[in-house]
Design a protein around this motif. Structure first.
Motif, PDB file in Angstrom:
ATOM      1  N   ASP A  13       0.839  -1.203   0.000  1.00 37.54           N
ATOM      2  CA  ASP A  13       0.000   0.000   0.000  1.00 37.54           C
ATOM      3  C   ASP A  13       0.870   1.246   0.000  1.00 37.54           C
ATOM      4  O   ASP A  13       0.589   2.209  -0.698  1.00 37.54           O
ATOM      5  CB  ASP A  13      -0.911   0.023   1.236  1.00 37.54           C
ATOM      6  CG  ASP A  13      -2.056  -0.975   1.095  1.00 37.54           C
ATOM      7  OD1 ASP A  13      -2.209  -1.534  -0.012  1.00 37.54           O
ATOM      8  OD2 ASP A  13      -2.770  -1.189   2.082  1.00 37.54           O
ATOM      9  N   ARG A  45       3.918   1.520  -1.127  1.00 38.16           N
ATOM     10  CA  ARG A  45       4.540   1.672  -2.452  1.00 38.16           C
ATOM     11  C   ARG A  45       3.536   2.221  -3.455  1.00 38.16           C
ATOM     12  O   ARG A  45       3.856   3.074  -4.264  1.00 38.16           O
ATOM     13  CB  ARG A  45       5.072   0.323  -2.933  1.00 38.16           C
ATOM     14  CG  ARG A  45       6.352  -0.060  -2.212  1.00 38.16           C
ATOM     15  CD  ARG A  45       6.952  -1.276  -2.827  1.00 38.16           C
ATOM     16  NE  ARG A  45       8.069  -1.740  -2.008  1.00 38.16           N
ATOM     17  CZ  ARG A  45       8.422  -2.996  -1.903  1.00 38.16           C
ATOM     18  NH1 ARG A  45       7.755  -3.927  -2.563  1.00 38.16           N
ATOM     19  NH2 ARG A  45       9.442  -3.341  -1.173  1.00 38.16           N
ATOM     20  N   TRP A  46       2.308   1.689  -3.387  1.00 40.28           N
ATOM     21  CA  TRP A  46       1.260   2.145  -4.306  1.00 40.28           C
ATOM     22  C   TRP A  46       1.006   3.628  -4.147  1.00 40.28           C
ATOM     23  O   TRP A  46       0.896   4.354  -5.133  1.00 40.28           O
ATOM     24  CB  TRP A  46      -0.052   1.382  -4.079  1.00 40.28           C
ATOM     25  CG  TRP A  46      -0.167   0.156  -4.930  1.00 40.28           C
ATOM     26  CD1 TRP A  46      -0.257  -1.125  -4.508  1.00 40.28           C
ATOM     27  CD2 TRP A  46      -0.193   0.116  -6.353  1.00 40.28           C
ATOM     28  NE1 TRP A  46      -0.324  -1.979  -5.570  1.00 40.28           N
ATOM     29  CE2 TRP A  46      -0.277  -1.238  -6.729  1.00 40.28           C
ATOM     30  CE3 TRP A  46      -0.114   1.095  -7.356  1.00 40.28           C
ATOM     31  CZ2 TRP A  46      -0.320  -1.659  -8.051  1.00 40.28           C
ATOM     32  CZ3 TRP A  46      -0.157   0.681  -8.676  1.00 40.28           C
ATOM     33  CH2 TRP A  46      -0.252  -0.693  -9.025  1.00 40.28           C
ATOM     34  N   SER A  47       0.951   4.060  -2.896  1.00 39.97           N
ATOM     35  CA  SER A  47       0.633   5.472  -2.680  1.00 39.97           C
ATOM     36  C   SER A  47       1.750   6.356  -3.243  1.00 39.97           C
ATOM     37  O   SER A  47       1.485   7.432  -3.771  1.00 39.97           O
ATOM     38  CB  SER A  47       0.361   5.755  -1.207  1.00 39.97           C
ATOM     39  OG  SER A  47       1.526   5.523  -0.465  1.00 39.97           O
ATOM     40  N   LEU A  87       3.612   5.490  -5.816  1.00 44.57           N
ATOM     41  CA  LEU A  87       3.394   5.408  -7.266  1.00 44.57           C
ATOM     42  C   LEU A  87       2.250   6.318  -7.711  1.00 44.57           C
ATOM     43  O   LEU A  87       2.364   7.048  -8.687  1.00 44.57           O
ATOM     44  CB  LEU A  87       3.068   3.958  -7.657  1.00 44.57           C
ATOM     45  CG  LEU A  87       4.257   3.059  -7.970  1.00 44.57           C
ATOM     46  CD1 LEU A  87       3.778   1.675  -8.361  1.00 44.57           C
ATOM     47  CD2 LEU A  87       5.122   3.656  -9.072  1.00 44.57           C
ATOM     48  N   GLU A  88       1.179   6.260  -6.906  1.00 43.73           N
ATOM     49  CA  GLU A  88      -0.010   7.071  -7.226  1.00 43.73           C
ATOM     50  C   GLU A  88       0.356   8.552  -7.257  1.00 43.73           C
ATOM     51  O   GLU A  88      -0.015   9.284  -8.160  1.00 43.73           O
ATOM     52  CB  GLU A  88      -1.113   6.832  -6.190  1.00 43.73           C
ATOM     53  CG  GLU A  88      -1.836   5.496  -6.311  1.00 43.73           C
ATOM     54  CD  GLU A  88      -2.622   5.355  -7.606  1.00 43.73           C
ATOM     55  OE1 GLU A  88      -3.160   6.366  -8.080  1.00 43.73           O
ATOM     56  OE2 GLU A  88      -2.681   4.232  -8.142  1.00 43.73           O
ATOM     57  N   SER A  89       1.128   8.954  -6.230  1.00 42.39           N
ATOM     58  CA  SER A  89       1.458  10.378  -6.170  1.00 42.39           C
ATOM     59  C   SER A  89       2.397  10.757  -7.320  1.00 42.39           C
ATOM     60  O   SER A  89       2.287  11.843  -7.879  1.00 42.39           O
ATOM     61  CB  SER A  89       2.068  10.735  -4.807  1.00 42.39           C
ATOM     62  OG  SER A  89       3.308  10.090  -4.665  1.00 42.39           O
ATOM     63  N   LYS A  94       2.380   9.265 -10.188  1.00 43.47           N
ATOM     64  CA  LYS A  94       1.535   9.261 -11.382  1.00 43.47           C
ATOM     65  C   LYS A  94       0.789  10.594 -11.489  1.00 43.47           C
ATOM     66  O   LYS A  94       0.743  11.214 -12.562  1.00 43.47           O
ATOM     67  CB  LYS A  94       0.518   8.102 -11.294  1.00 43.47           C
ATOM     68  CG  LYS A  94       0.483   7.248 -12.540  1.00 43.47           C
ATOM     69  CD  LYS A  94      -0.237   5.939 -12.294  1.00 43.47           C
ATOM     70  CE  LYS A  94      -1.741   6.101 -12.325  1.00 43.47           C
ATOM     71  NZ  LYS A  94      -2.431   4.833 -12.022  1.00 43.47           N
ATOM     72  N   GLY A  95       0.253  11.030 -10.354  1.00 39.43           N
ATOM     73  CA  GLY A  95      -0.482  12.290 -10.327  1.00 39.43           C
ATOM     74  C   GLY A  95       0.435  13.426 -10.751  1.00 39.43           C
ATOM     75  O   GLY A  95       0.049  14.321 -11.522  1.00 39.43           O
ATOM     76  N   SER A 148       1.082  13.248 -14.447  1.00 40.67           N
ATOM     77  CA  SER A 148      -0.056  13.658 -15.287  1.00 40.67           C
ATOM     78  C   SER A 148      -0.234  15.171 -15.250  1.00 40.67           C
ATOM     79  O   SER A 148      -0.590  15.777 -16.243  1.00 40.67           O
ATOM     80  CB  SER A 148      -1.319  12.916 -14.872  1.00 40.67           C
ATOM     81  OG  SER A 148      -1.531  13.103 -13.506  1.00 40.67           O
TER      82      SER A 148
END
Ligand SMILES: [Zn+2]
Length: 171
Positions: free
Chosen positions: A154, A156-158, A160-162, A164-165, A168
């Motif tokens: 979780d 790591r995902w967060s 990655l998510e940030s 990615k954001g 973008s």
């Protein structure tokens, strides 16, 4: 507590003596002073010792590791043989570390009885072997391996998510 000179008991009425206890015992970590009494009787070839005493000690729970208060209440009695063969310790220090292996079972007839040491030993013997704060005490639940891995993923995902954001918005 003063040491009792054993031959002196022979002169006491009925060869008995009572010691009122209301004090801290130096080697015992207790929340309250030890309160009660010790009865001594000289039986010729033996010393009869009995006591009623109580105190409150703070213990650490074996299961949840929390500290809790425990009331120690004892009512021991013991015969201590007065044996001439028992080596009289000339330099008997009044306060010394006493291990449980060293329990007094015989004393020289012309020696001293140490009420504080004796009472300390009795209180130590009365300590619960298994120390539990309550019947319903629960062992603290460590995170399972699965949960730990999930948290890591979780995390790591967060990241990655940030990322990615961020990417973008950069686009
Ligand atoms: Zn507990």
């Amino acid at each position: 507590m003063k040491a009792i000179y054993i031959p002196q008991l022979l002169k006491a009425s009925e060869k008995k003596q009572e010691i009122i206890v209301d004090e801290w015992i130096s080697s015992l970590e207790s929340l309250t002073p030890v309160r009660g009494s010790i009865q001594l009787r000289h039986g010729g070839t033996f010393l009869e010792v009995a006591a009623i005493a109580e105190t409150i000690v703070t213990l650490t729970c074996d299961r949840c590791l929390k500290q809790y208060n425990h009331k120690l209440s004892i009512n021991p009695s013991e015969l201590i043989w007065l044996d001439k063969e028992t080596e009289a310790e000339k330099d008997y220090p009044l306060e010394r570390e006493v291990s449980l292996e060293e329990l007094t079972e015989s004393l020289p007839p012309t020696g001293y009885f140490e009420p504080e040491t004796w009472l300390y030993e009795q209180l130590c013997l009365a300590m619960p072997l298994k120390q539990l704060c309550s019947k319903n005490c629960q062992r603290p639940q460590p995170l399972s391996q699965e949960q730990q891995e999930k948290n890591l993923i979780d995390g790591r995902w967060s990241i990655l998510e940030s990322l990615k954001g961020k990417l973008s918005t950069d686009n």
